[in-house]
Design an enzyme around this catalytic site. Structure first.
Site, PDB file in Angstrom:
ATOM      1  N   GLY A  22       0.769  -1.252   0.000  1.00  0.00           N
ATOM      2  CA  GLY A  22       0.000   0.000   0.000  1.00  0.00           C
ATOM      3  C   GLY A  22       0.792   1.290   0.000  1.00  0.00           C
ATOM      4  N   GLU A  38       4.170   3.887   6.324  1.00  0.00           N
ATOM      5  CA  GLU A  38       2.970   3.055   6.227  1.00  0.00           C
ATOM      6  C   GLU A  38       1.873   3.846   5.511  1.00  0.00           C
ATOM      7  OE1 GLU A  38       1.620   0.354   5.904  1.00  0.00           O
ATOM      8  OE2 GLU A  38       1.231  -0.597   7.831  1.00  0.00           O
ATOM      9  N   ASP A  76      -4.982   1.398  10.715  1.00  0.00           N
ATOM     10  CA  ASP A  76      -6.402   1.148  10.959  1.00  0.00           C
ATOM     11  C   ASP A  76      -6.523   0.661  12.416  1.00  0.00           C
ATOM     12  OD1 ASP A  76      -9.101   0.632  10.493  1.00  0.00           O
ATOM     13  OD2 ASP A  76      -8.742  -1.250   9.465  1.00  0.00           O
ATOM     14  N   GLY A 115      -4.153  -0.840  13.920  1.00  0.00           N
ATOM     15  CA  GLY A 115      -2.797  -0.704  14.457  1.00  0.00           C
ATOM     16  C   GLY A 115      -2.118  -2.039  14.683  1.00  0.00           C
ATOM     17  N   THR A 138      -1.028  -4.446  12.657  1.00  0.00           N
ATOM     18  CA  THR A 138       0.137  -4.771  11.827  1.00  0.00           C
ATOM     19  C   THR A 138       1.409  -4.162  12.417  1.00  0.00           C
ATOM     20  OG1 THR A 138      -1.334  -4.689   9.916  1.00  0.00           O
ATOM     21  CG2 THR A 138       1.024  -4.697   9.461  1.00  0.00           C
ATOM     22  N   LYS A 188      -6.818   6.108  11.111  1.00  0.00           N
ATOM     23  CA  LYS A 188      -8.220   6.048  11.524  1.00  0.00           C
ATOM     24  C   LYS A 188      -8.244   5.937  13.047  1.00  0.00           C
ATOM     25  CE  LYS A 188      -9.945   3.477   7.481  1.00  0.00           C
ATOM     26  NZ  LYS A 188     -10.347   2.124   7.034  1.00  0.00           N
ATOM     27  N   ASP A 237      -5.753  -0.245  -1.850  1.00  0.00           N
ATOM     28  CA  ASP A 237      -6.615  -1.043  -2.713  1.00  0.00           C
ATOM     29  C   ASP A 237      -7.867  -1.523  -2.012  1.00  0.00           C
ATOM     30  OD1 ASP A 237      -5.188  -2.941  -1.004  1.00  0.00           O
ATOM     31  OD2 ASP A 237      -6.023  -4.495  -2.301  1.00  0.00           O
TER      32      ASP A 237
HETATM   33  P1  IMP Z   1      -4.123  -2.449  10.692  1.00  0.00           P
HETATM   34  O1  IMP Z   1      -3.172  -3.571  11.023  1.00  0.00           O
HETATM   35  O2  IMP Z   1      -5.536  -2.777  11.123  1.00  0.00           O
HETATM   36  O3  IMP Z   1      -3.664  -1.107  11.217  1.00  0.00           O
HETATM   37  O4  IMP Z   1      -4.246  -2.380   9.122  1.00  0.00           O
HETATM   38  C1  IMP Z   1      -3.215  -1.976   8.344  1.00  0.00           C
HETATM   39  C2  IMP Z   1      -3.353  -2.391   6.904  1.00  0.00           C
HETATM   40  O5  IMP Z   1      -4.701  -2.735   6.515  1.00  0.00           O
HETATM   41  C3  IMP Z   1      -2.955  -1.242   6.018  1.00  0.00           C
HETATM   42  O6  IMP Z   1      -1.563  -1.214   5.803  1.00  0.00           O
HETATM   43  C4  IMP Z   1      -3.749  -1.494   4.763  1.00  0.00           C
HETATM   44  O7  IMP Z   1      -3.044  -2.351   3.910  1.00  0.00           O
HETATM   45  C5  IMP Z   1      -5.014  -2.183   5.244  1.00  0.00           C
HETATM   46  N1  IMP Z   1      -6.134  -1.211   5.375  1.00  0.00           N
HETATM   47  C6  IMP Z   1      -6.679  -0.764   6.521  1.00  0.00           C
HETATM   48  N2  IMP Z   1      -7.675   0.110   6.288  1.00  0.00           N
HETATM   49  C7  IMP Z   1      -7.752   0.240   4.938  1.00  0.00           C
HETATM   50  C8  IMP Z   1      -8.603   1.033   4.050  1.00  0.00           C
HETATM   51  O8  IMP Z   1      -9.490   1.800   4.453  1.00  0.00           O
HETATM   52  N3  IMP Z   1      -8.352   0.877   2.722  1.00  0.00           N
HETATM   53  C9  IMP Z   1      -7.397   0.055   2.212  1.00  0.00           C
HETATM   54  N4  IMP Z   1      -6.592  -0.678   3.003  1.00  0.00           N
HETATM   55  C10 IMP Z   1      -6.768  -0.602   4.353  1.00  0.00           C
END
Ligand code: IMP
Length: 178
Positions: free
Chosen positions: A49, A103, A107, A109, A111, A135, A163
């Site tokens: 991303g 990054e 979202d 967090g 990852t 977010k 994506d």
């Molecule tokens: P997290 O681990 O929940 O913070 O998610 C991180 C990863 O989820 C990001 O690096 C994105 O690849 C994917 N992601 C989270 N939200 C979105 C979104 O709204 N659109 C596209 N990809 C997202």
């Protein structure tokens, strides 16, 4: 520029224009140029991303710097403790370096929260995070984001590298699901 678009089965409307994004990316780069003027930071961009954001940000850097790219793969573990995150392509020496993670979006967090300890094991001199999008209402894992492009509502977005099921990364703007 289209104000509403379809990606797969969903409709998205424009949320951030190309000009808004470019202006903010430039401002983040200027902050980094200032904060790291006497350092030689190593950027690590997390694929897929962040590839467009990383490229645009990197072009505005005037400091002595390097960039490397990694891909994170998460697997559902056998244990109920959660996912295992493996990094592919982390082939650079981090010891003693000023490392900055790039990054696309934070979202939940999860990852980054799971991945940061693996980077800290390499004993970088410092470790900071740059995220284009955050977010805050969705973030459940405690993380300190040092540079954030835009804080956005908890709605799915596509474009500018992000994506929806593989599509939409080529859009110059960022679109929010309707
Ligand atoms: P997290 O681990 O929940 O913070 O998610 C991180 C990863 O989820 C990001 O690096 C994105 O690849 C994917 N992601 C989270 N939200 C979105 C979104 O709204 N659109 C596209 N990809 C997202």
């Amino acid at each position: 520029m289209m104000s509403a678009i379809r990606v797969h089965d969903k409709t998205f409307e424009i949320y951030l224009s190309e000009a808004d994004i470019q202006k903010r990316v430039k401002a983040i780069a200027e902050a980094l140029n200032k904060d790291y003027h006497d350092k030689r930071p190593l950027f690590i961009a997390i694929l897929n991303g962040s590839f467009i954001f990383a490229a645009d940000l990197f072009k505005h850097l005037t400091i002595d710097t390097e960039i490397s790219f990694i891909k994170l793969a998460s697997y559902k573990g056998m244990k109920s403790t959660g996912n295992v995150i493996t990094s592919i392509g982390l082939d650079v020496e981090l010891f003693g370096k000023d490392v900055i993670i790039i990054e696309d979006i934070v979202d939940t967090g999860k990852t980054l929260y799971n991945f940061l300890p693996k980077l800290k094991d390499h004993h970088p001199a410092s470790l900071k995070i740059v995220a284009l999008l955050h977010k805050p209402d969705a973030t459940k894992f405690p993380l300190t984001l040092d540079y954030v492009g835009f804080s956005i509502p908890d709605k799915f977005v596509v474009g500018y590298g992000l994506d929806y099921d593989g599509k939409g990364r080529n859009l110059k703007e960022i679109y929010q699901v309707v």
